[in-house]
Design a protein around this motif. Structure first.
Motif, short mmCIF file in Angstrom:
data_model
loop_
_atom_site.label_atom_id
_atom_site.label_comp_id
_atom_site.label_asym_id
_atom_site.label_seq_id
_atom_site.Cartn_x
_atom_site.Cartn_y
_atom_site.Cartn_z
N ASP A 15 2.28 2.04 1.78
CA ASP A 15 2.46 0.74 2.42
C ASP A 15 2.67 0.90 3.93
N GLU A 16 3.46 1.90 4.29
CA GLU A 16 3.71 2.16 5.71
C GLU A 16 2.42 2.56 6.43
N ILE A 17 1.65 3.42 5.81
CA ILE A 17 0.37 3.85 6.39
C ILE A 17 -0.58 2.66 6.50
N SER A 18 -0.61 1.84 5.48
CA SER A 18 -1.46 0.65 5.49
C SER A 18 -1.08 -0.29 6.63
N LEU A 21 -2.24 1.19 9.97
CA LEU A 21 -3.69 1.06 10.15
C LEU A 21 -4.07 -0.37 10.51
N GLN A 22 -3.42 -1.33 9.91
CA GLN A 22 -3.71 -2.73 10.24
C GLN A 22 -3.30 -3.03 11.68
N LYS A 23 -2.20 -2.46 12.13
CA LYS A 23 -1.77 -2.67 13.50
C LYS A 23 -2.74 -2.04 14.50
N LEU A 24 -3.39 -0.98 14.12
CA LEU A 24 -4.35 -0.31 15.00
C LEU A 24 -5.68 -1.04 15.09
N ASN A 25 -5.91 -2.02 14.24
CA ASN A 25 -7.16 -2.79 14.22
C ASN A 25 -8.38 -1.88 14.02
#
Length: 95
Positions: A15-18, A21-25
């Motif tokens: 979940d943390e990795i996900s 990754l979403q924050k990095l766009n």
């Protein structure tokens, strides 16, 4: 054997990795790389903005330099004054 606590920890890490990754766009970046036209347009506009910034900055710094030269020439300093006076005359003839 994997325990329930291990599974929960793994899920939390995923979940943390996900979230990261979403924050990095990443999806937007991949879409940009897949569209060469869009990438060229964005880079072209960025280049124009940089060029305009450099031109405005150089003009501003050049104007400040000339103002300082004109003021130094008015002070009539013995050695520096003659040299600056020549530069000021050259600049005035081309302005």
């Amino acid at each position: 054997m994997v325990t329930e606590d291990d599974k929960k920890e793994i899920m939390e890490k995923l979940d943390e990795i996900s979230d990261r990754l979403q924050k990095l766009n990443i999806a937007e970046y991949i879409e940009l790389v897949r569209s060469p036209r869009r990438m060229l347009l964005i880079n072209f506009i960025a280049g124009l903005a940089r060029g305009l910034g450099v031109a405005i900055g150089a003009t501003f710094l050049g104007a400040i330099f000339l103002v300082i030269l004109f003021r130094l020439a008015r002070l009539n300093l013995p050695l520096i004054g003659e040299y600056i006076a020549r530069i000021v005359k050259i600049v005035q003839t081309y302005l």
